[in-house]
Motif scaffolding. Sequence first.
Motif, PDB file in Angstrom:
ATOM      1  N   GLY A   1       0.787  -1.218   0.000  1.00  9.94           N
ATOM      2  CA  GLY A   1       0.000   0.000   0.000  1.00  9.94           C
ATOM      3  C   GLY A   1       0.824   1.274   0.000  1.00  9.94           C
ATOM      4  N   GLY A   2       2.116   1.142   0.209  1.00  8.14           N
ATOM      5  CA  GLY A   2       2.986   2.305   0.261  1.00  8.14           C
ATOM      6  C   GLY A   2       3.401   2.805  -1.115  1.00  8.14           C
ATOM      7  N   SER A   3       4.218   3.862  -1.110  1.00  7.87           N
ATOM      8  CA  SER A   3       4.672   4.500  -2.343  1.00  7.87           C
ATOM      9  C   SER A   3       6.175   4.702  -2.324  1.00  7.87           C
TER      10      SER A   3
ATOM     11  N   LYS B   1      -0.292  -0.811 -14.546  1.00  4.04           N
ATOM     12  CA  LYS B   1      -1.584  -1.060 -13.899  1.00  4.04           C
ATOM     13  C   LYS B   1      -2.234   0.190 -13.322  1.00  4.04           C
ATOM     14  N   GLY B   2      -1.975   1.358 -13.877  1.00  3.55           N
ATOM     15  CA  GLY B   2      -2.590   2.584 -13.398  1.00  3.55           C
ATOM     16  C   GLY B   2      -2.038   3.092 -12.079  1.00  3.55           C
TER      17      GLY B   2
ATOM     18  N   ASP C   1       0.517   2.521  -4.219  1.00  8.37           N
ATOM     19  CA  ASP C   1      -0.239   1.315  -3.867  1.00  8.37           C
ATOM     20  C   ASP C   1       0.558   0.050  -4.184  1.00  8.37           C
ATOM     21  N   LEU C   2       1.772   0.027  -3.704  1.00 10.68           N
ATOM     22  CA  LEU C   2       2.663  -1.089  -3.997  1.00 10.68           C
ATOM     23  C   LEU C   2       2.188  -2.372  -3.320  1.00 10.68           C
TER      24      LEU C   2
ATOM     25  N   ARG D   1      16.925  -1.638  -5.920  1.00 13.76           N
ATOM     26  CA  ARG D   1      16.082  -2.721  -5.427  1.00 13.76           C
ATOM     27  C   ARG D   1      14.885  -2.185  -4.671  1.00 13.76           C
ATOM     28  N   VAL D   2      13.719  -2.767  -4.957  1.00  9.32           N
ATOM     29  CA  VAL D   2      12.480  -2.448  -4.257  1.00  9.32           C
ATOM     30  C   VAL D   2      11.959  -3.727  -3.605  1.00  9.32           C
ATOM     31  N   ASP D   3      11.664  -3.630  -2.336  1.00 10.73           N
ATOM     32  CA  ASP D   3      11.145  -4.781  -1.591  1.00 10.73           C
ATOM     33  C   ASP D   3       9.838  -4.353  -0.923  1.00 10.73           C
ATOM     34  N   VAL D   4       8.747  -4.965  -1.333  1.00 14.23           N
ATOM     35  CA  VAL D   4       7.445  -4.664  -0.754  1.00 14.23           C
ATOM     36  C   VAL D   4       7.060  -5.827   0.151  1.00 14.23           C
TER      37      VAL D   4
END
Length: 120
Positions: free
Chosen positions: A15-17, A65-66, A85-86, A115-118
């Motif tokens: 849900g974060g950005s 995805k918008g 909205d990750l 790197r992105v970690d959700v």
Amino acid sequence: QARLVESGGGTVHPGGSLRLSCAVSGRTFASFGMGWFRQAPGKERELIARIRYISGDPYYTEHAKGRFTISRDSKAGFVYLQMNDLNPSDTGVYYCAAGEPYWDPKFTLWGQGTRVDVSS
């Protein structure tokens, strides 16, 4: 020497950005298209979005995805990817790339990735 350097990755809750930045330097990119790619663990690298460096005109794939927005500041030398909205499926290494022609670029110049970690 032409160079792309990404920054802005990190760990974020679902849900974060995040906003990724790509610093562009070393040559004139007026005729180039700039792209953001993602490589998820165990998967192939995929295009998220691309944009003409000089005039804008963004193009998004289904992976955006918008929720993602690509932009650029050609005077300052940056390309951005705003991600909202990750979710965990967005986890991966994100790469900035440049290529010609701008309307259908063959990406030949790549950054080192960020790197992105959700995860929760």
